[in-house]
Design a protein around this motif. Structure first.
Motif, short mmCIF file in Angstrom:
data_model
loop_
_atom_site.label_atom_id
_atom_site.label_comp_id
_atom_site.label_asym_id
_atom_site.label_seq_id
_atom_site.Cartn_x
_atom_site.Cartn_y
_atom_site.Cartn_z
N LEU A 1 8.37 -0.88 -0.80
CA LEU A 1 9.49 0.03 -0.76
C LEU A 1 9.58 0.61 0.82
CD1 LEU A 1 9.96 1.42 -3.94
CD2 LEU A 1 11.28 -0.19 -3.01
N GLU A 2 8.37 1.19 1.31
CA GLU A 2 8.48 1.81 2.40
C GLU A 2 8.85 1.02 3.78
OE1 GLU A 2 4.96 4.37 2.49
OE2 GLU A 2 5.61 5.63 0.94
N GLN A 3 7.85 -0.15 3.73
CA GLN A 3 7.69 -0.87 4.87
C GLN A 3 8.56 -2.21 4.83
OE1 GLN A 3 3.27 -1.47 4.94
NE2 GLN A 3 3.14 0.62 5.62
N GLY A 4 8.61 -2.78 3.38
CA GLY A 4 9.55 -3.81 3.30
C GLY A 4 8.81 -5.20 3.47
N TYR A 5 7.20 -4.99 3.77
CA TYR A 5 6.24 -6.30 3.66
C TYR A 5 4.95 -6.12 2.90
CZ TYR A 5 4.14 -3.87 7.51
OH TYR A 5 3.61 -3.04 8.57
N ALA A 6 4.32 -7.15 2.79
CA ALA A 6 2.92 -7.13 2.12
C ALA A 6 1.85 -7.22 3.34
CB ALA A 6 2.64 -8.19 0.94
N GLN A 7 0.80 -6.23 3.07
CA GLN A 7 -0.39 -6.19 4.09
C GLN A 7 -1.11 -7.24 3.93
OE1 GLN A 7 -0.54 -3.61 6.56
NE2 GLN A 7 1.03 -2.56 5.91
N SER A 8 -1.88 -7.90 4.97
CA SER A 8 -2.77 -8.80 5.02
C SER A 8 -4.05 -8.46 4.44
CB SER A 8 -3.07 -9.46 6.40
OG SER A 8 -3.70 -8.47 7.34
N GLU A 9 -4.19 -6.81 4.31
CA GLU A 9 -5.60 -6.61 3.86
C GLU A 9 -5.39 -6.80 2.46
OE1 GLU A 9 -5.10 -2.01 3.36
OE2 GLU A 9 -4.63 -2.45 5.46
N TRP A 10 -4.44 -6.97 1.75
CA TRP A 10 -4.45 -7.22 0.20
C TRP A 10 -4.44 -8.67 0.03
CZ3 TRP A 10 1.11 -4.58 0.36
CH2 TRP A 10 1.05 -3.00 0.36
#
Length: 155
Positions: free
Chosen positions: A116-125
């Motif tokens: 919600l804050e950034q709009g994308y999924a982190q690669s660390e996940w």
């Protein structure tokens, strides 16, 4: 061949490869990242593991993203690279050499608050050991809390 899509996402710092493709799919009115990828790249195998194959194969990922109009610079920013020339070689992930099996591509994990804050999924996940968001101290979700469908396979 570069498609003219109404929406072309820009890669964000730390974004996962499939997150970039998922944002392109959603931004262009598609509900299924997998069907969107199939439409863009006829070389993609038609199997339930197609998104995993796409994430592990930098050239296939590049070809698919370029067909969606995503720039080479943005693709290179998020794509994982192979350590060796083999099909199942280790990948370079966030500066580390990791075996393909250590990364999870069939069900994307997200922190709802980060998305919600950034709009994308982190690669660390993408790492299978990732179970919680260190920033928000909540468990990562791999499916929609309403319909229980996994984020990646059909979405």
């Amino acid at each position: 061949m570069r498609a003219r899509m109404p929406f072309t996402p820009l890669a964000q710092p730390g974004e996962s490869p499939l997150s970039l493709l998922r944002r392109s799919s959603a931004g262009n009115g598609q509900q299924s990242t997998l069907r969107f990828a199939y439409a863009l790249n006829p070389d993609l195998d038609h199997s339930p593991t197609a998104l995993s194959t796409l994430a592990r194969n930098p050239q296939l990922f590049r070809t698919t993203c370029v067909a969606a109009g995503i720039s080479d610079r943005d693709v290179q920013q998020v794509a994982y690279s192979r350590v060796g020339p083999g099909r199942e070689d280790d990948l370079n992930w966030n500066g580390l050499q990791v075996p393909v099996g250590a990364l999870t591509f069939h069900r994307s994990k997200t922190c709802p608050r980060c998305v919600l804050e950034q709009g994308y999924a982190q690669s660390e996940w993408d790492h299978r050991a990732a179970v919680a968001c260190s920033k928000h101290q909540v468990l990562l979700r791999d499916a929609c809390p309403t319909c229980r469908q996994p984020w990646t396979f059909n979405h």
